[in-house]
Design an enzyme around this catalytic site. Structure first.
Site, PDB file in Angstrom:
ATOM      1  CG  ASP A  48       6.882  -2.158 -14.899  1.00  0.00           C
ATOM      2  OD1 ASP A  48       7.979  -1.775 -15.358  1.00  0.00           O
ATOM      3  OD2 ASP A  48       6.628  -3.359 -14.687  1.00  0.00           O
ATOM      4  CB  SER A  49      10.739   2.312 -14.578  1.00  0.00           C
ATOM      5  OG  SER A  49      10.272   3.078 -15.673  1.00  0.00           O
ATOM      6  CG  ASP A  87       6.165  -1.708 -18.971  1.00  0.00           C
ATOM      7  OD1 ASP A  87       6.339  -2.613 -19.804  1.00  0.00           O
ATOM      8  OD2 ASP A  87       7.084  -1.233 -18.273  1.00  0.00           O
ATOM      9  CE  LYS A 116       8.928  -2.416 -21.516  1.00  0.00           C
ATOM     10  NZ  LYS A 116       9.117  -3.237 -20.314  1.00  0.00           N
ATOM     11  CD  GLU A 118       9.598  -6.955 -16.899  1.00  0.00           C
ATOM     12  OE1 GLU A 118       9.951  -7.844 -16.091  1.00  0.00           O
ATOM     13  OE2 GLU A 118       9.677  -5.736 -16.639  1.00  0.00           O
ATOM     14  CD  GLU A 185      16.338  -3.494 -17.805  1.00  0.00           C
ATOM     15  OE1 GLU A 185      15.150  -3.628 -18.184  1.00  0.00           O
ATOM     16  OE2 GLU A 185      16.655  -2.881 -16.763  1.00  0.00           O
TER      17      GLU A 185
END
Ligand code: KIV
Length: 268
Positions: A48-49, A87, A116, A118, A185
Site C-alpha cells: 500500500d506504499s 497488502d 499482508k 499490519e 520494519e
C-alpha cells in the site's frame, strides 16, 4: 542456465530454515513485475506504499481496496516466478475477521499468493480466520505505516525493554495464529536477528538489519526515483548501475550475499 522455478511457500520456509536470504521488493505494475522476475526477486509485495509512490499521498491510510485489487492484478499478469504478496489496506481488515477474509479473498482471486496485514495482538484472530480458510498471511510488525499517526511519526520500534518484549510476544502469537511470513520494519538489528532466529517462518526486514531471513525495500526508493527524504535504511541501487535491470539484479545479489544492508550504515 537452468530456468528459475516459481517460488512457493515451502521454498520460502526452506530458505529461512537453511539461512538462504530472500530478496523481496515492492512492485505495482506488470512491466516492473517482469523486470523483477527476470532479475531473480523471490517475493514481490504489492504494497500500500503505492499510496505514497504512485498517488503522491503523505501516508498509506487513504489507499482503497480497489487500488490494491487493480495493482495486484497488474503484478500477477507480469510475473510468473515470484511469490506475490498483496497488502490489505487500512480499514479493510479492522472491522471484522469476516470482512478481512472477503478482502483477502479478492486479492487472492486476482493473483496474490499471500496477503499482508499490519499489527499484533488484535490481529491474531483475523490471521487465524484467514489462514484456516486457505489464504497464507504475512504479518507486519515494528513500525507499521498505517498507524503512523498513533505511533507519533516515523519512529524505530522495540528500543525499550518493554517494547522489545511486546514485539517478541506479538511475533510469537502471530506464528501461533498461522502467519507464514513476517515483515519487521524499523526495529533495532539485534532484536530483529533474535526474533528471526526464534521463529520458524521467514522474517523480512526493512530497516531491521542484516540478521533477518531477507530484505524488502520500496522499489521507487531503491531506484532513487521517489521524492522527499529517504529513510536511513534505503540504498539507491541505480547509483553505479547502467539500467533498472542491473540495479535490481545488484539488489538481489547483495541481499543474497548479505552485503546489503550494512547495519552500521542502514541499521538502528
Ligand atoms: O507497503 C509497503 O510497501 C510495505 C513495505 C514498507 C514493507 O508494507
Amino acid at each position: 542456465m537452468t530456468e528459475r522455478k516459481p517460488v512457493t511457500l515451502p521454498r520460502l520456509l526452506e530458505m529461512h530454515a537453511g539461512g538462504e536470504k530472500i530478496a523481496m521488493l515492492t512492485c505495482y505494475d506488470a512491466s516492473f513485475a517482469h523486470v523483477l522476475d527476470e532479475a531473480g526477486v523471490d517475493v514481490m509485495l504489492v504494497g500500500d506504499s503505492l499510496g505514497n509512490v504512485l498517488h503522491g499521498a503523505s501516508s498509506t491510510v487513504a489507499v482503497s481496496m480497489d487500488s490494491m485489487l487493480y495493482h495486484t492484478r497488474s503484478v500477477a499478469r507480469g510475473s510468473n516466478k515470484a511469490w506475490i504478496v498483496g497488502d490489505l489496506p487500512f480499514d479493510s481488515y479492522h472491522a471484522s475477521k469476516e470482512e478481512a477474509w472477503k478482502n483477502a479473498a479478492e486479492l487472492f482471486k486476482l493473483g496474490a499468493h499471500m496477503v499482508k496485514l499490519e499489527g499484533g495482538g488484535w490481529t491474531n484472530e483475523t490471521v487465524r480466520f484467514i489462514t484456516e480458510r486457505g489464504i497464507p498471511v504475512c504479518a507486519h510488525l515494528g513500525f507499521t505505516p498505517q498507524t503512523v499517526t498513533s505511533l507519533g511519526g516515523f519512529k524505530v520500534q522495540g528500543r525499550s525493554e518493554a517494547g522489545a518484549a511486546l514485539l517478541k510476544r506479538h511475533a510469537q502469537e502471530l506464528v501461533e495464529a498461522g502467519a507464514q511470513m513476517l515483515v519487521l520494519e524499523m526495529v533495532p538489528a539485534a532484536l530483529a536477528k533474535e526474533i528471526t532466529e526464534s521463529l520458524p517462518i521467514p522474517v523480512i526486514g526493512i530497516g531491521a538489519g542484516v540478521g533477518c531471513s531477507g530484505q524488502v525495500l520500496v522499489l521507487h526508493d531503491m531506484l532513487g526515483i521517489s521524492h522527499g527524504r529517504h529513510p536511513r535504511f534505503v540504498r539507491n541501487f541505480m547509483e553505479g548501475s547502467s539500467s533498472i535491470q542491473q540495479a535490481v539484479r545488484r539488489y538481489v545479489e547483495e541481499v543474497k550475499a548479505g552485503t546489503f544492508p550494512v547495519d552500521a550504515v542502514h541499521g538502528f
